[in-house]
Write a protein that holds these residues in place. Sequence first.
Motif, PDB file in Angstrom:
ATOM      1  N   ILE A  20      -2.627   9.253  -2.828  1.00  0.00           N
ATOM      2  CA  ILE A  20      -2.272   8.230  -1.839  1.00  0.00           C
ATOM      3  C   ILE A  20      -3.532   7.769  -1.114  1.00  0.00           C
ATOM      4  O   ILE A  20      -3.756   6.575  -0.908  1.00  0.00           O
ATOM      5  CB  ILE A  20      -1.238   8.792  -0.847  1.00  0.00           C
ATOM      6  N   SER A  70       0.801  -1.226   0.000  1.00  0.00           N
ATOM      7  CA  SER A  70       0.000   0.000   0.000  1.00  0.00           C
ATOM      8  C   SER A  70       0.834   1.276   0.000  1.00  0.00           C
ATOM      9  O   SER A  70       0.385   2.299  -0.491  1.00  0.00           O
ATOM     10  CB  SER A  70      -0.916   0.022   1.211  1.00  0.00           C
ATOM     11  N   MET A  71       2.034   1.200   0.563  1.00  0.00           N
ATOM     12  CA  MET A  71       2.815   2.432   0.668  1.00  0.00           C
ATOM     13  C   MET A  71       3.480   2.803  -0.657  1.00  0.00           C
ATOM     14  O   MET A  71       4.165   3.816  -0.750  1.00  0.00           O
ATOM     15  CB  MET A  71       3.870   2.302   1.764  1.00  0.00           C
ATOM     16  N   ASP A 125       2.617   6.258  -1.992  1.00  0.00           N
ATOM     17  CA  ASP A 125       3.332   7.294  -1.243  1.00  0.00           C
ATOM     18  C   ASP A 125       4.779   7.379  -1.713  1.00  0.00           C
ATOM     19  O   ASP A 125       5.293   8.456  -2.009  1.00  0.00           O
ATOM     20  CB  ASP A 125       3.266   6.945   0.249  1.00  0.00           C
ATOM     21  N   HIS A 185       6.636  10.569  -3.884  1.00  0.00           N
ATOM     22  CA  HIS A 185       7.799  11.335  -3.439  1.00  0.00           C
ATOM     23  C   HIS A 185       8.971  11.163  -4.403  1.00  0.00           C
ATOM     24  O   HIS A 185       9.757  12.073  -4.592  1.00  0.00           O
ATOM     25  CB  HIS A 185       8.273  10.879  -2.057  1.00  0.00           C
TER      26      HIS A 185
END
Lengths: 492, 318
Positions: free
Chosen positions: B217, B34-35, B38, B42
């Motif tokens: 996100i 899931s990250m 994110d 970035h």
Amino acid sequence: MMKRNHFRGLNRAMLIGFVGLLQQQMAVAAPREFSSLQTRGVEWPTFEAIWEVITLQQYNTRLVVTSTLILGLASGLVGCFLLLRKRSLMGDALSHACLPGIGIAFILGVTLFGEGKSLAVLLIGATVSGLVGVGSVLLIRNTSRIKDDAAMGIVLSVFFGAGVAILGMVQSMPGASAAGLEYFIFGKTASMVFRDFLLLSGVAVVALICSILLMKELTILCFDEGFARSQGWPVSVLDILMLILVAAVTVVGLQAVGLILIIAFLITPAAAARFWTNDLRVMLLLSAVIGGVSGWLGAGISALLPRLPAGAVIVLMAALIFFVSMIFGSARGVLRRSLSMRRLRAKIGRQHLLRAVFEIQERTWRDESLRPINVPISYQELLHHRTWSARQVKRLVRRGVHEDHIEATDGQTLRLSESGFGEAYRITRNHRLWEIFLFTHADIAASHVDRDADSVEHILSAEMVRELESKLNMASMPESPHEIARLKKEMV
Amino acid sequence: MNWYWIDTWIVVIGALTAIACALPGSFLVLRQMSMMGDAISHAVLPGLAIAFLVTGARASLPMFVGAAFVGVLTAVFTQWISTWGKVDRGASMGIVFTTLFAIGLLLIVQAADHVDLDPGCVLYGAIEVAAWDVAWTFSIGDLLIEVPRSAVVLGIVSLLNLVFVVAFFKELRISSFDPDLATTQGINAQLMHYLLMTQVAVTTVAAFEAVGSIIVIAMLVTPAATAHLLTDRLGLMIFLASLIGAASAFFGHLMALYIPPMIGFESTTTTGMMAVATGIFFVLAWLFAPRYGWITRLVLGKKLIKEKPVGAKPLKES
């Protein structure tokens, strides 16, 4: 027609968003003036400048370098626990989750004291909302089927969204200048002040003391949560304690050096240290040192080259150390592991070859009722004995000859050398002892023991073999507990 | 407050973002990555910077290509570090994205004396502004319809994602739940992994250019996790995730319009409120989902069974 109000407040928020982040990170740790910003390209520092930075003569350099060093030490330390708990990205979630707390603290500060930007109030707000965020991650993980990663993603995005929304409202708050509130989480590496240094040192000391005091408990929590629980440790309390520690380091780090750097500081040094050791205490020490060194190097370099933003250079230094460790690490580095993998593979290949030769010879003795002698066998037999390709056999035999285990008499046949015969005898015996053990003590079917024995026999130690001997009451070479070669030959 | 055309477009853009994100997002949640959204949002900075250095302009297309390429690289590097270095995947993700971000910063500082990259929307998002940026207009009867550019872009991305997921549904499903089984069935699990990552990267970049990264996100993870609490069927989960995401866009905008005046503020950021709305839906499902809700289980006296992380298995070293 009325012009929509909420577009106006937004423009400001929008503009500070990314560019603010960049500018903050860009502001450099340089004590020197910004003249070189006008010229493109890097201006190399003079020797005096380097000396000045190394000896920390400038007050500003000294402050920035020591502060980042201390932060690196502290976050390297707590980062280890995060890494071992497989929660490295918790720092990411936590630091994003601080934003709504900052907004709310500001509003409360303005309404209660008339001043919202006091550091203490903002710090408390950030810590509280960071902890609420982390608590939500734990709660979601423990009470639903949602896993750690998704829980972190949810908390990160929802809390940060709430923070953006609250800051959006605060921007339009009458009578209070909220501009620059975001910088609280984007940091200001270059323009740290003495207060930041004190804060960082205080938190670092607390983190150090807690880690030492809770060493045993945290170790057990990191390596075997289930065992810790079964032994009656208060696992949840420990978990929360650990995360409070992480939150403290993150929050003070955030306002000092910013989001990206603190995330990197929590992950990279710990991951780098892991390559060098299997001992947690050494890893903690190493990780703290790596964090400190990258902070010191990065801040120093950026003080010398004003065009390089301190935060970015520190992150890159840590990444550099990580990659060097990943390749050369003495415990789990890539080189080290591939080397030992190769060695193991060579050992297994040798043992298989020797046992195969021995088993074929054994068959010959039995068929012709001879006593055990080292009879020559043909390549063909060898090839059919195991599922080997011709090339594999050739390579194995070549290595066997090189190691003086095999004597290739002519192109057609080969036999064991004197040392090879002893080795083959020992290997085959180990294999059979293990097989018989599995067969008689572990209730594994005769048809299956060969493969199971195969995966263990290569790492049998001398003591193990002795124990097997005494347990099975066997001193000489036992018969194989199952039909070997013939069966395989028929299968071919 | 009145409802204007522009409000409709804001909700439409938000809903399209939600759909575009829910399709790959569901697989991310199942694969326990899931990250990734994110990390990618970035990490794309060096891609933007290099595109800017090469073209010398803020043209959309090179920026998009550069960012999407670095986004895919993020996934590739993460995979390399976690398989070769045996580092936990979360940690390797963190290392990769912070490093790429730092490289991006250095590049930007070296490239421009003052940062000239599109600053506005990257982090906070400016869905309201995006709605004003009209791409093409047409009229039905005397009704003039002005379609914003981001609605067009996100519509295309949603459509592409839908086509991809429908076309590779079986492969994606098997390789998400059991990479080994997929391999025995002749499906290249590694390839599926990278295809999915490409999809995530393209979606993330396209969407954050239009609406900001925070909502991307949120939309990638939260609706998918909410849907995961509601159903065990993958197809239904994706559908529900899209629906919940779209509903969050609507309620988020409503909240952005009505909540600030209620508590004495002028205005707020819509994307933030949309993210909060996805969170509200998640909390509802977390507590009251028919089978997996916390309260539901307490009331029915059922125990939580934590299934083994099937999708978690990292791809095997080859």
